[in-house]
Design an enzyme around this catalytic site. Structure first.
Site, PDB file in Angstrom:
ATOM      1  N   LEU A   1       0.860  -1.179   0.000  1.00  0.00           N
ATOM      2  CA  LEU A   1       0.000   0.000   0.000  1.00  0.00           C
ATOM      3  C   LEU A   1       0.896   1.229   0.000  1.00  0.00           C
ATOM      4  O   LEU A   1       2.014   1.191   0.533  1.00  0.00           O
ATOM      5  CB  LEU A   1      -0.917   0.027   1.233  1.00  0.00           C
ATOM      6  N   ASP A   2       0.419   2.297  -0.588  1.00  0.00           N
ATOM      7  CA  ASP A   2       1.180   3.539  -0.535  1.00  0.00           C
ATOM      8  C   ASP A   2       1.339   3.995   0.920  1.00  0.00           C
ATOM      9  O   ASP A   2       0.524   3.659   1.788  1.00  0.00           O
ATOM     10  CB  ASP A   2       0.481   4.630  -1.347  1.00  0.00           C
TER      11      ASP A   2
END
Length: 466
Positions: free
Chosen positions: A276-277
Site C-alpha cells: 500500500l502507498d
C-alpha cells in the site's frame, strides 16, 4: 620377353625373414630408452598427464584439471620410476627379454579414493549467509522449491534484507542480473532450479544497531495492535496513515522492519504479500510462512482477491457508477515513486489498468464519497484514475490539480484513501477471508463533518469482477 610374377611380402616385394617379426623394431634403442610401456594408445589426456607428472617426480593431483576429487583430496606424490638404460641387463624373471614382472595389486584403496570430499554448505546455510552479509563479488543463487513463483525483486529482497529495494530495481533494470543466462524484468516469476547470477554489489554494509529487548517488545506490541485478523498462516493489519510498507531512501520505520519483532522460534519472519502507498490506510495482508506467502501472492495474480477502497474526492461525477480503463506508465521510469500518467497502448512501460467506481454519497455538490473496486493492481492506479475522470482524491500531493480549490474547513490536508475491505481465499483451506478496516482518524473526522454514514450500503459490491 618373360614376365615374372611379383614376389609375396608386401609392396616392396621382400619376404619376411624367419624368426623376425614387425614388433622387433620397437625393441631397444631410443624407443625403449625412456622406459615407457608399449601397451597401445593412451586412454585419455588425464592418464597422459598423470604419467608425465610421475616421470617428473611431481604430484599428479596438483596438475589435474579434470577431476574434482583430486582437488578435494590430492593423491600423495609417488616416487619417480627409475629409468632403464638401453644397455641394462634383461630381466630373467619376466620370462622374456626386456619384460616386466607382473604388477602386484594392493588390497587397500589409495588415500585419494578412501577420503570422500567434504560436504558443502546446506541450502539453509547459503540463505543465512546471503541474508547476513552483502556480497562483494559475483555469485550465483539457486531458486529453491519454496521460492517458486516469487518475483525477482521480492526474491532478492528476501535473500538480501540489507539491500535497499531501490537498489534491487536498479540492478534488474540495468540488466546486471541474469536468470539462466538471460536478462530479466523485476516482475518476472522464478521457478525452482533456476540460476540467478548476482553482480558485485559493492555496497558498504551498514552498522547494525543493537536492538534492545524493550524496543523489540514495543515493536511487537505496536504491530499486534494493528491486527484485524490472525491465524496460524496469515494476518491482516490495519496499516495507519503515514507508515511506509517497505524501507527506502530516508525511511527508517516501516512495516517490513517492524515485522522482525514477530519472528518465531523457528526463525520464520512474517512476510509482506502486497503493498500500500505510505499515505494509504487500511487492510494489509501479511503471511506468516513462505508457503502462505506464495499461495496468497498467486491469489493476487489470478485476481481471486477482491479489494474495495473508499476515497473522498473533489466534485461529483455525472455518472454515479462507471468503469475506468486506461494504460498507465511512469513519467520517470528510473524513479520508483514517480507519478503515473495515462499512456497509449504500446507505449514503453505502459500496463493496462481497470477500475470500477460508484458514488456512495456527496456533500453540497462539492465533495464525493467514492468507492473503488480495482481489477488490476498498478502503481497509484486509483489515484491516477480518480484524477483522470476529473475527481482527484482530496489530500493527494501527486495527482490533485484542481484550479482555485480551497480545502473545506475542518478537513485535514491528508490523502483520503482507505483500503476498506478485502476478501481473499485462505492459503490453507481456500475458504474466503473477509476483513474490513475502520476509517483512519483524519477520514473519520471528515466523514463526521460532512455527515457521511460509514454503515451506509456500498453499491460497489455489485460491480463486475473483471
Amino acid at each position: 620377353m618373360t614376365i615374372r610374377p611379383p614376389r609375396s611380402g608386401g609392396p616392396t616385394g621382400r619376404k619376411p625373414q624367419a624368426g623376425k617379426s614387425s614388433a622387433s623394431k620397437f625393441r631397444g634403442g631410443k624407443a625403449q630408452a625412456d622406459g615407457r610401456a608399449r601397451t597401445g594408445p593412451r586412454t585419455s589426456a588425464r592418464d597422459a598427464a598423470e604419467r608425465a607428472a610421475r616421470n617428473r617426480g611431481e604430484d599428479a593431483g596438483t596438475r589435474d584439471p579434470w577431476g574434482a576429487q583430486a582437488a578435494a583430496a590430492p593423491a600423495p606424490a609417488r616416487p619417480p620410476k627409475p629409468r632403464r638404460d638401453a644397455a641394462a641387463p634383461r630381466d630373467a624373471a619376466a620370462g622374456k627379454p626386456g619384460g616386466r614382472p607382473p604388477a602386484k595389486r594392493s588390497a587397500a584403496p589409495s588415500p585419494a579414493l578412501a577420503s570422500a570430499p567434504a560436504p558443502g554448505p546446506t541450502r539453509r546455510e547459503q540463505r543465512a549467509a546471503a541474508s547476513a552479509t552483502l556480497a562483494s563479488g559475483v555469485q550465483t543463487l539457486t531458486v529453491e522449491p519454496d521460492e517458486a513463483g516469487m518475483r525477482i525483486d521480492r526474491f532478492l529482497t528476501a535473500r538480501f534484507p540489507l539491500l535497499p529495494f531501490t537498489r534491487v530495481q536498479t540492478i534488474v533494470r540495468k540488466g546486471e542480473l541474469r536468470v539462466d543466462g538471460k536478462r530479466a524484468k523485476p516482475n518476472d516469476r522464478l521457478e525452482p532450479g533456476m540460476s540467478v547470477r548476482m553482480p558485485p554489489l559493492r555496497l558498504d554494509q551498514p552498522t547494525e544497531r543493537p536492538r534492545s529487548a524493550a524496543r523489540e517488545q514495543d515493536d511487537a506490541a505496536f504491530i499486534r495492535s494493528l491486527i484485524l485478523y490472525e491465524d496460524a498462516d496469515m494476518m491482516i493489519l490495519n496499516k495507519p496513515f503515514g507508515l511506509a510498507v517497505q524501507g527506502g531512501s530516508g525511511t527508517v520505520r516501516h512495516v517490513d522492519g517492524l515485522l522482525a519483532a514477530l519472528t518465531g522460534p523457528d526463525g520464520q519472519k512474517p512476510r509482506l504479500v502486497h503493498r500500500l502507498d505510505k499515505d494509504t490506510a487500511g487492510c494489509l495482508i501479511i503471511a506468516k510462512t513462505r508457503l502462505a506467502a506464495a499461495t496468497l501472492a498467486k491469489s493476487f495474480r489470478s485476481r481471486a482477491a477482491r479489494k474495495i477502497y473508499w476515497a473522498l474526492t473533489a466534485g461529483v461525477p455525472r455518472v454515479r457508477q462507471g468503469r475506468v480503463s486506461t494504460y498507465l506508465a511512469k513519467e520517470e521510469p528510473t524513479d520508483a515513486d514517480a507519478r503515473m500518467r495515462v499512456a497509449k497502448h504500446g507505449d514503453e512501460g505502459a500496463s493496462h489498468a481497470l477500475t470500477y467506481y460508484a458514488m456512495v454519497d456527496q456533500a453540497a455538490q462539492k465533495l464525493s464519497w467514492l468507492s473503488f473496486k480495482p481489477v488490476t493492481g498498478r502503481t497509484h492506479q486509483l489515484r491516477a484514475h480518480a484524477a483522470h475522470i476529473g475527481h482527484p482524491i482530496v489530500g493527494d500531493p501527486k495527482y490533485f490539480s484542481v484550479e482555485n480549490w480551497e480545502l473545506p474547513g475542518g478537513i485535514q490536508n491528508r490523502l483520503h484513501l482507505l483500503a476498506r475491505r478485502i476478501v481473499i481465499p485462505h492459503p490453507r483451506t481456500g475458504k474466503p477471508v473477509d476483513v474490513s478496516a475502520p476509517l483512519p482518524p483524519h477520514m473519520a473526522q471528515s466523514w463526521n463533518l460532512l455527515g457521511f454514514d460509514a454503515a451506509r450500503y456500498d453499491p460497489i459490491v455489485e460491480a463486475p469482477e473483471a
